[in-house]
Design a protein around this motif. Structure first.
Motif, PDB file in Angstrom:
ATOM      1  N   ALA A 133       0.836  -1.199   0.000  1.00  0.00           N
ATOM      2  CA  ALA A 133       0.000   0.000   0.000  1.00  0.00           C
ATOM      3  C   ALA A 133       0.872   1.251   0.000  1.00  0.00           C
ATOM      4  O   ALA A 133       1.825   1.351   0.784  1.00  0.00           O
ATOM      5  N   THR A 134       0.557   2.178  -0.876  1.00  0.00           N
ATOM      6  CA  THR A 134       1.202   3.489  -0.908  1.00  0.00           C
ATOM      7  C   THR A 134       0.153   4.522  -0.544  1.00  0.00           C
ATOM      8  O   THR A 134      -0.792   4.746  -1.312  1.00  0.00           O
ATOM      9  N   ILE A 135       0.288   5.112   0.641  1.00  0.00           N
ATOM     10  CA  ILE A 135      -0.722   6.039   1.164  1.00  0.00           C
ATOM     11  C   ILE A 135      -0.096   7.424   1.292  1.00  0.00           C
ATOM     12  O   ILE A 135       0.847   7.625   2.067  1.00  0.00           O
ATOM     13  N   GLU A 136      -0.608   8.386   0.541  1.00  0.00           N
ATOM     14  CA  GLU A 136      -0.108   9.761   0.603  1.00  0.00           C
ATOM     15  C   GLU A 136      -0.937  10.548   1.610  1.00  0.00           C
ATOM     16  O   GLU A 136      -2.175  10.564   1.541  1.00  0.00           O
ATOM     17  N   LEU A 137      -0.258  11.203   2.550  1.00  0.00           N
ATOM     18  CA  LEU A 137      -0.931  11.972   3.600  1.00  0.00           C
ATOM     19  C   LEU A 137      -1.194  13.395   3.117  1.00  0.00           C
ATOM     20  O   LEU A 137      -0.295  14.060   2.582  1.00  0.00           O
ATOM     21  N   LEU A 138      -2.422  13.865   3.332  1.00  0.00           N
ATOM     22  CA  LEU A 138      -2.797  15.222   2.940  1.00  0.00           C
ATOM     23  C   LEU A 138      -3.694  15.841   4.011  1.00  0.00           C
ATOM     24  O   LEU A 138      -4.481  15.123   4.652  1.00  0.00           O
ATOM     25  N   PRO A 139      -3.611  17.166   4.226  1.00  0.00           N
ATOM     26  CA  PRO A 139      -4.552  17.821   5.139  1.00  0.00           C
ATOM     27  C   PRO A 139      -5.972  17.758   4.573  1.00  0.00           C
ATOM     28  O   PRO A 139      -6.174  17.657   3.353  1.00  0.00           O
ATOM     29  N   SER A 140      -6.954  17.840   5.441  1.00  0.00           N
ATOM     30  CA  SER A 140      -8.345  17.711   5.001  1.00  0.00           C
ATOM     31  C   SER A 140      -8.756  18.817   4.040  1.00  0.00           C
ATOM     32  O   SER A 140      -9.641  18.620   3.198  1.00  0.00           O
ATOM     33  N   ASP A 141      -8.134  19.999   4.148  1.00  0.00           N
ATOM     34  CA  ASP A 141      -8.539  21.112   3.298  1.00  0.00           C
ATOM     35  C   ASP A 141      -7.722  21.226   2.013  1.00  0.00           C
ATOM     36  O   ASP A 141      -7.785  22.233   1.317  1.00  0.00           O
ATOM     37  N   VAL A 142      -6.963  20.169   1.698  1.00  0.00           N
ATOM     38  CA  VAL A 142      -6.149  20.175   0.475  1.00  0.00           C
ATOM     39  C   VAL A 142      -6.675  19.110  -0.480  1.00  0.00           C
ATOM     40  O   VAL A 142      -6.896  17.964  -0.083  1.00  0.00           O
ATOM     41  N   GLU A 143      -6.899  19.495  -1.733  1.00  0.00           N
ATOM     42  CA  GLU A 143      -7.355  18.560  -2.754  1.00  0.00           C
ATOM     43  C   GLU A 143      -6.287  18.434  -3.837  1.00  0.00           C
ATOM     44  O   GLU A 143      -5.609  19.422  -4.170  1.00  0.00           O
TER      45      GLU A 143
END
Length: 312
Positions: free
Chosen positions: A292-302
């Protein structure tokens, strides 16, 4: 007990099963060639030719499974798992070539029918070889499911096709001996060829799809979504975890999952990384061996992808 299902599973690894397939192919070639030599039936000759394909396929499959088992290295960071697709494609090509050869021989015999001799012995040898192929196919399907091996599945499906081929030939020869219609032998051989031609094309198509990074099967993808949904339902203060841009692919035995995971913007990197670790562990529990490759992003970033346009 010395023999148990657990011991059996230990022996049912791809290399050993393909080696067993090659040995059984040699035995069935001898039996079917003997049946053809005794009877002179072109139907039995076509059956023997298909066993030659079984032998070549098992040997090539053994080579490809050996390559697929190599660990990842600098030149192949994702491993060699796709080598099994070459085995499936090669087997399909051999099946198609054998089918075309059978059709040529059968058409010639259709216009020049020959009597069939010693039917009893010929049928006995053919039935014996079919029993061997059927038993081996059963074990290979079980091993293919256990190890997710396309090479084993392809060889097992070909063995099943060989069993049906032999059954058709036996019925055809029995009808010839009862009716005296010699042309039935050639007609059965053509029917056999068309059947294995379809199987050969199916194997070629499936291997080509694997080489083009085919997505995971719907039932496997459903498991992935179920795991992600389990985390997405967790309420973390005023925000919740959410996932998007889920992509999957498979390469031989290996399965890959790529996804974006959105987390509250005020989280520390350590806390976010710990949550990502939990998601990865949950995926691996449900799908052993998945990467699995999971990229972390803030909730307000698309993040948006448009693969139809060049990257700017």
């Amino acid at each position: 007990m010395f023999f148990s299902v657990k011991n059996l599973d230990h022996w049912m690894v791809p290399k050993r099963m393909l080696l067993a397939s090659a040995i059984v192919a040699l035995v069935t070639i001898a039996l079917k060639t003997g049946a053809w030599w005794l009877t002179g039936s072109v139907g039995l000759l076509s059956d023997a030719m298909e066993s030659l394909v079984n032998l070549a396929s098992a040997v090539f499959g053994l080579m490809m499974v050996t390559i697929a088992a190599r660990p990842a290295d600098q030149d192949h960071p994702y491993g060699y798992h796709k080598a099994e697709y070459f085995s499936s494609g090669f087997e399909g090509i051999l099946i198609v070539a054998a089918a075309l050869g059978i059709i040529v021989l059968a058409v010639q015999r259709l216009f020049d029918p020959q009597p069939i001799a010693q039917v009893g012995w010929g049928l006995a040898l053919s039935v014996g070889s079919s029993v061997l192929n059927g038993l081996l196919a059963w074990f290979m399907f079980r091993a293919a499911d256990q190890h997710r091996s396309l090479a084993l599945e392809a060889d097992a499906r070909h063995l099943v096709s060989d069993v049906w081929t032999s059954a058709g030939v036996v019925v055809g020869i029995a009808l010839v001996s009862v009716t005296g219609w010699l042309w039935l032998d050639a007609l059965v051989a053509i029917g056999v060829a068309l059947n294995i031609l379809k199987e050969g094309w199916r194997l070629i198509w499936r291997s080509s799809q694997g080489l083009m990074d085919e997505a995971l099967e719907p039932e496997v993808l459903a498991v992935v979504r179920q795991v992600l949904d389990g985390f997405a339902t967790q309420q973390l203060g005023s925000e919740a975890i959410r996932f998007d841009h889920l992509y999957t692919r498979k390469a031989g035995q290996r399965r890959f999952v790529d996804v974006h995971m959105h987390l509250p913007a005020n989280w520390t990197l350590g806390r976010a990384a710990a949550m990502r670790g939990k998601v990865e562990q949950a995926l691996m529990r449900e799908l052993p061996g998945v990467r699995a490759t999971i990229e972390l992003l803030p909730s307000d970033v698309e993040v948006y992808f448009d693969e139809n346009k060049a990257l700017k």
